[in-house]
Enzyme design. Structure first.
Site, PDB file in Angstrom:
ATOM      1  N   GLU A 144      45.784  10.308  -9.948  1.00  0.00           N
ATOM      2  CA  GLU A 144      45.095   9.366  -9.038  1.00  0.00           C
ATOM      3  C   GLU A 144      46.067   8.366  -8.434  1.00  0.00           C
ATOM      4  OE1 GLU A 144      42.148   9.735  -7.977  1.00  0.00           O
ATOM      5  OE2 GLU A 144      41.082  10.925  -9.477  1.00  0.00           O
TER       6      GLU A 144
ATOM      7  N   ARG B 239      46.454   8.528  -4.370  1.00  0.00           N
ATOM      8  CA  ARG B 239      45.901   7.392  -3.622  1.00  0.00           C
ATOM      9  C   ARG B 239      46.990   6.385  -3.274  1.00  0.00           C
ATOM     10  NH1 ARG B 239      39.619   6.755  -5.536  1.00  0.00           N
ATOM     11  NH2 ARG B 239      39.567   8.616  -6.814  1.00  0.00           N
TER      12      ARG B 239
ATOM     13  N   ASP C 222      41.240  22.679  -7.879  1.00  0.00           N
ATOM     14  CA  ASP C 222      41.266  22.549  -6.409  1.00  0.00           C
ATOM     15  C   ASP C 222      42.599  22.254  -5.720  1.00  0.00           C
ATOM     16  OD1 ASP C 222      41.109  19.974  -7.530  1.00  0.00           O
ATOM     17  OD2 ASP C 222      39.264  19.401  -6.510  1.00  0.00           O
TER      18      ASP C 222
ATOM     19  N   GLU D  91      34.850  16.425   1.118  1.00  0.00           N
ATOM     20  CA  GLU D  91      35.342  17.811   1.250  1.00  0.00           C
ATOM     21  C   GLU D  91      34.653  18.621   2.348  1.00  0.00           C
ATOM     22  OE1 GLU D  91      34.545  16.328  -1.667  1.00  0.00           O
ATOM     23  OE2 GLU D  91      36.583  16.061  -2.439  1.00  0.00           O
TER      24      GLU D  91
ATOM     25  N   THR E 204      46.052  15.302  -0.620  1.00  0.00           N
ATOM     26  CA  THR E 204      44.674  15.604  -1.024  1.00  0.00           C
ATOM     27  C   THR E 204      43.749  14.393  -0.918  1.00  0.00           C
ATOM     28  OG1 THR E 204      43.344  16.814  -2.632  1.00  0.00           O
ATOM     29  CG2 THR E 204      44.900  15.178  -3.511  1.00  0.00           C
TER      30      THR E 204
HETATM   31  C1  DMJ Z   1      39.643  12.582  -3.785  1.00  0.00           C
HETATM   32  O1  DMJ Z   1      40.206  11.590  -4.559  1.00  0.00           O
HETATM   33  C2  DMJ Z   1      40.605  13.710  -3.525  1.00  0.00           C
HETATM   34  O2  DMJ Z   1      40.157  14.455  -2.438  1.00  0.00           O
HETATM   35  C3  DMJ Z   1      40.765  14.621  -4.721  1.00  0.00           C
HETATM   36  O3  DMJ Z   1      41.590  15.736  -4.439  1.00  0.00           O
HETATM   37  C4  DMJ Z   1      39.424  15.102  -5.189  1.00  0.00           C
HETATM   38  N1  DMJ Z   1      38.416  14.084  -5.311  1.00  0.00           N
HETATM   39  C5  DMJ Z   1      38.334  12.986  -4.401  1.00  0.00           C
HETATM   40  C6  DMJ Z   1      37.247  13.022  -3.365  1.00  0.00           C
HETATM   41  O4  DMJ Z   1      36.133  13.723  -3.647  1.00  0.00           O
END
Ligand code: DMJ
Length: 456
Positions: free
Chosen positions: A80, A84, A223, A357, A443
């Site tokens: 995270e 982020r 994912d 998503e 992501t």
């Molecule tokens: C986000 O923090 C990112 O997209 C992560 O890869 C998956 N979950 C969340 C959003 O749903």
């Protein structure tokens, strides 16, 4: 306007906390970021910038300059913090050229390095940002590391190396005499270990480098590992052929073993538990329509067409999960069993927490096909967000998508500003705003430049 509303309320009620609680009008800190604060500020920066919300961008920048403290001492999720904070800071540096974002990214990156000190070099999931001690999540089987976590570092870490010129990011030799970038070492371990039916299970031991449990999923826990393979290749300007091969092989195994069609004709990607299929897709898995379309763009003719169709079908299925709900927002997970098609069958899976998503896939499919249905579908989401998630002081997740009077969860997730609103914006603007030719999105939707020179 939605972004301004989300930001203004965060600023008014929660500036410096990690997220806004829009019903109680206060802030939330949580325990994912190891004492770091301002997750929403960092996640919002590049979105504010590209939307030309200049005053708001300056407010966010000022917070980073004056109040963003990296000297913290708490337990953070490596994943995270990377997606982020490091992703948000790097993207904002690349967009603006302002040094403060680069130096904060590098300083924070250094704090993550001790997590890689394991017998295999596969990092553990949790790190104390003060002491550097790291360990595995308590809920992960037998001290394992999670595929989607250690597999989602590559894009950011390569940029940290590039920007710092410091070999500690790129070349710290985990396994002498090999001098491999830490994130390359991850690939080495993954290439060595035997994969059941060519699939990648979600739990790997950082001690032995073997799989701990045979659960495979393109949704949560798996994912973004797949996402970072194809994006690593794109970010290297198509030079990183190892990543491309790993992606192609993984997708082939997924197509062969996990892609299914429901009785009603909906294509979906099932989960796999030791050879048994679970006919379920999480909301998280809906990013895969966009990913497969992005990969298809660059595939040889026969694959290109097949993968483009698969991407469109999956995106359409994810749209169905929204269209079949009363709110026109999709549930956390939907199933294809017991007569159910693209709907949640369990009470615990009916919520929507402002996740991106599905609109992420609409954005990629729009840019790659220009089929207007993707903009129509995106607009349906805008309307539904306004109707069901907008509250007096921000946007909130809802607890049940199958009622037109849902209760709110009192949380404006930082990824709503980083991803959901950014992807919606990109869906409706010209293709040359953050062109897919020049940028890859991490992501968390933070754009990182494609290296058109010699950066590998
Ligand atoms: C986000 O923090 C990112 O997209 C992560 O890869 C998956 N979950 C969340 C959003 O749903």
């Amino acid at each position: 306007q939605m972004m301004k509303f989300a930001w203004d309320n965060y600023k008014q009620y929660a500036l410096g906390k990690n997220e806004l609680r829009p019903l109680s009008k206060n802030g939330h800190i949580g325990n994912m970021f190891g004492g770091l604060r301002g997750a929403t500020v960092i996640d919002a920066l590049d979105t504010l910038y590209i939307m030309e919300l200049e005053e708001e961008f300056q407010e966010a920048k000022e917070w980073v300059e004056k109040s963003f403290d990296l000297n913290v001492n708490g337990e953070a999720s490596l994943f995270e913090v990377n997606i982020r904070y490091i992703g948000g800071l790097l993207a904002t540096y690349y967009l603006t050229g302002e040094e403060v974002f680069k130096s904060k990214a590098l300083e924070l990156g250094e704090k993550l390095l001790p997590a890689f000190n394991t017998p295999t070099g596969i990092p553990r999931g949790v790190i104390n940002l003060g002491s550097g001690m790291s360990w595995s999540w308590g809920w992960a089987s037998a001290g394992s590391s999670i595929l989607a976590e250690f597999g989602t570092l590559h894009l950011e870490f390569l940029h940290l190396s590039e920007l710092s010129g410091n070999p500690v990011f790129a070349e710290k030799a985990i396994t002498p005499p090999l001098s491999l970038p830490q994130v390359m070492n991850i690939r080495r371990v993954l290439n060595r270990v035997e994969k059941p039916q060519g699939l990648y299970p979600n739990f790997l031991s950082p001690v032995t480098g073997s799989w701990v449990q045979h659960h495979v999923s393109i949704g949560g826990l798996g994912d973004s590992f797949y996402e970072y393979l194809i994006k690593s290749w794109l970010m290297s300007d198509k030079k990183d052929s190892e990543a491309k091969k790993m992606y192609d092989d993984a997708l082939e195994a997924i197509e062969k073993h996990l892609v299914k069609k429901s009785a009603g004709g909906l294509t979906y990607i099932a989960e796999w538990r030791g050879g048994i299929l679970d006919h379920k897709m999480g909301h998280l898995a809906c990013f895969s329509g966009g990913m497969i379309a992005l990969g298809a763009e660059h595939a040889a003719e026969e694959r290109r067409q097949r993968h483009m169709e698969l991407a469109a079908e999956i995106t359409s299925t994810c749209h169905e999960s929204y269209a079949r709900s009363d709110t026109k927002l999709g549930p956390e997970a939907f199933r294809f069993d017991a007569g159910s098609e693209a709907m949640a069958t369990r009470l615990s899976e009916r919520y929507y927490i402002l996740r991106p998503e599905v609109v992420e896939s609409y954005m990629y499919l729009w840019r790659l096909t220009h089929d207007p249905k993707y903009r129509h579908w995106g607009w349906e989401v805008v309307k539904a967000l306004e109707k069901h998630c907008r509250v007096e002081a921000g946007f909130s997740g809802i607890r049940d998508v199958y009622t037109t009077t849902p209760t709110h969860d009192n949380m404006q997730q930082s990824f709503f500003l980083a991803e959901t609103l950014k992807y919606l914006y990109l869906l409706f603007c010209e293709d040359d705003v953050l062109s897919l030719e020049d940028w890859v999105f991490n992501t968390e939707a933070h754009p990182l430049p494609i290296n058109h020179t010699d950066f590998k």
